[in-house]
Scaffold this active site. Sequence first.
Site, PDB file in Angstrom:
ATOM      1  CG  HIS A 107       0.441   6.107  -0.534  1.00 26.88           C
ATOM      2  ND1 HIS A 107      -0.418   6.198  -1.498  1.00 26.88           N
ATOM      3  CD2 HIS A 107      -0.364   4.917   0.225  1.00 26.88           C
ATOM      4  CE1 HIS A 107      -1.571   5.691  -1.029  1.00 26.88           C
ATOM      5  NE2 HIS A 107      -1.681   5.606   0.171  1.00 26.88           N
ATOM      6  CG  HIS A 163      -1.774   1.138   1.320  1.00 27.56           C
ATOM      7  ND1 HIS A 163      -2.848   0.936   1.499  1.00 27.56           N
ATOM      8  CD2 HIS A 163      -1.654   2.333   1.107  1.00 27.56           C
ATOM      9  CE1 HIS A 163      -4.386   2.401   1.551  1.00 27.56           C
ATOM     10  NE2 HIS A 163      -3.219   3.151   1.523  1.00 27.56           N
ATOM     11  CD  GLU A 164       1.264   3.045   3.940  1.00 29.23           C
ATOM     12  OE1 GLU A 164       1.338   3.632   3.193  1.00 29.23           O
ATOM     13  OE2 GLU A 164       1.275   2.482   4.179  1.00 29.23           O
TER      14      GLU A 164
END
Length: 293
Positions: free
Chosen positions: A194, A190-191
Amino acid sequence: MSPAPTTSAGPASSGIPPSSLPTSTVTENDTKPSSFSSTANDLLPRYLTNDPSRTGYDPSIQWWMNYFKILTGQITPEGVEHYREDRYKANEARDCARCEADRDWLFQNSPVIRFLREKVANLNGVLDETNVVCRRCPSRIVVIPGNKEKGEEDRIEVARQGGGFSPDHGILLCANEMRNRGHLEDTLAHEMVHAWDHLRWKVDWFGEKSLRHAACTEIRASMLSGECRWTRESIVRGNWTLTQQFQNCVRMRAIQSVMARPTCKDDVHATKVVNEVWDSCFADKRPFEEIYR
């Protein structure tokens, strides 16, 4: 991306403090916040300091005795949160060491993590043990405004996060919230989505000009990381919806993350922004060719 200070396997008292990573950028959490309905202004000070006479939680006795009191209903929801935080502090070194070992293993062996790391490197970014750090993340107390037109009172919630991304520091993994290596893999993926988005488009993380950037990257991160796959939704979170479950999960998590931005007014505002960018962002699977997990 600027590297973070070197991490260590010890307690999270050195390196990047969690407060330096903007919690409004990314949160990944499977635990529903604990909420306590009442007037927020009256309750907020109570939840900062434990009072055994009110909560039932006594930190002076053995932890297993308090755990038994929780099982038998002798500790209030507020006391449970204080107990949880104290156990996180006691197990900080162990949790961080396990998190770092799992992070290193994933860098070497996880197909999705290795793929995202390569794509970040193609954009002149570096993600390694110096800027992907494991730390204990204290819970936060947030005030949720009630709908005054409907006569709803404000309420407070104890919010926990699984990770965060900062353009200036890198990626934070909340060691105390990681259940296992698979959970950490989803959070790290997820990170890293980003991070890729930031290097590719220079995202307006805080929504200073528009919250659409934040909404789009949250949609993409929840969609591509695997955190909304059916097995995790059904087995871990208990959501057994058979139709549109994946889309509903992505939308819900994106709305929750947008609500954490300081420029977001409320859940209605967050929902509106997510809906505005939904079609284009949900269809954008870059740097993947399809939804991998």
